[in-house]
Write an enzyme that holds these catalytic residues in place. Structure first.
Site, mmCIF file in Angstrom:
data_model
loop_
_atom_site.group_PDB
_atom_site.id
_atom_site.type_symbol
_atom_site.label_atom_id
_atom_site.label_comp_id
_atom_site.label_asym_id
_atom_site.label_seq_id
_atom_site.Cartn_x
_atom_site.Cartn_y
_atom_site.Cartn_z
ATOM 1 C CB SER A 57 32.798 46.472 49.348
ATOM 2 O OG SER A 57 31.358 45.750 49.485
ATOM 3 C CB ALA A 59 28.387 46.304 51.564
ATOM 4 C CB CYS A 60 33.300 46.318 53.099
ATOM 5 S SG CYS A 60 34.970 45.901 54.552
ATOM 6 N N PRO A 61 33.312 48.422 55.614
ATOM 7 C CG PRO A 61 32.603 48.037 58.139
ATOM 8 C CD PRO A 61 32.099 47.776 56.718
ATOM 9 C CG HIS A 64 33.417 53.525 53.334
ATOM 10 N ND1 HIS A 64 32.295 54.239 54.350
ATOM 11 C CD2 HIS A 64 32.640 54.620 51.737
ATOM 12 C CE1 HIS A 64 31.668 55.618 53.578
ATOM 13 N NE2 HIS A 64 31.964 55.722 52.499
#
Length: 274
Positions: A57, A59-61, A64
């Protein structure tokens, strides 16, 4: 998820007081150059181009950082990619149409929990990203981001991965220490101090600032970074992400530019567009 059945309930684990608690990943096998077992899990996951698939995602660190390592090591053509919708609803992570979404090209799943039950029909646990999938055995290799990036760092070197060691022996102690700060492993105050606030409805910004100050004051390097940058940040997903490591993307750009690595610089800049 319990015994392969999805439960429509809150997706974040919490402690008393509503603070976020990041549960430990359960699926922790390792891809290795020769297929031997890693530090946890089972053997049989040999590095091979085209065999593995990464679910993330944007949106997920934690997800990332696997994207960053995949790009830095030039593994885009070796490890295929799916990206879930950034909004987590009642079904958890989904592949609903949206900005940046890349559908599941492995099984055609519409929600991520279907990927978990495809690997184990009786799976019990949280359904998280990133997920590293093995096409050959039709199972999940790992859903622990810190270990996935270590696999990417070295397991594919003999197959044409871009040269570069991002976990060198002489720096491992420092890298592991920063990892413990980020994930809250071994922190006497509890798990996930960097992101344990801001993930729950109604949480106070004051709680976030308190947690950041506690962590940063305990670590001189982070204290110095905070003094240089101040409490700057941006509001995204999850909220409350103004920690003193926020300049890391630009530091990666600077490192690639200084090394004369044009392709690496281009890859890092492309990640910054997400």
């Amino acid at each position: 998820m319990v015994d392969g059945k999805w439960l429509e309930q809150q997706h974040f684990s919490t402690k008393p007081g509503g603070k976020f608690h990041r549960a430990e990943a359960k699926l922790r096998n390792w891809i290795t150059a020769d297929g031997s077992a890693g530090s946890s899990g089972e053997d049989g996951f040999k590095a091979k181009a085209g065999r593995y698939h990464l679910y993330v995602s944007l949106a997920c660190p934690w997800a990332h950082r696997t994207l960053i390592m995949r790009s830095l090591k030039g593994l885009d053509s070796m490890i295929s990619l799916s990206v879930v919708h950034p909004y987590m609803g009642n079904q958890g992570w989904t592949f609903a149409d949206g900005p940046g979404v890349i559908p599941d090209s492995v099984s055609g799943a519409r929600v991520l929990h279907q990927v978990y039950t495809l690997a184990n029909p009786n799976y019990t646990g949280r359904v998280t990203v990133p997920v590293l999938w093995d096409r050959q055995q039709a199972t999940i290799v790992s859903n622990e981001s810190s270990e996935i990036i270590r696999m990417m760092n070295s397991a594919f070197d003999g197959l044409g991965a871009r040269p570069g060691d991002y976990y060198p022996l002489d720096l491992r102690a420092q890298i592991d220490a920063l990892h413990r700060i980020d994930d809250g492993v071994g922190d006497a105050r509890g798990g996930g101090p960097i992101l344990e606030t801001g993930l729950q409805p109604g949480q106070s910004v004051l709680i976030f600032e308190e947690r950041i100050d506690l962590v940063v004051d305990d670590h001189p390097a982070l204290h110095q970074a905070r003094d240089q940058q101040g409490h700057q940040g941006h509001h995204g997903h999850p909220p409350g992400n103004a920690h003193p490591l926020q300049g890391s993307h630009h530091r990666l750009e600077d490192a690639a530019e200084q090394d004369g690595d044009d392709q690496g610089l281009q890859n890092v800049r492309s990640l910054g567009e997400h």
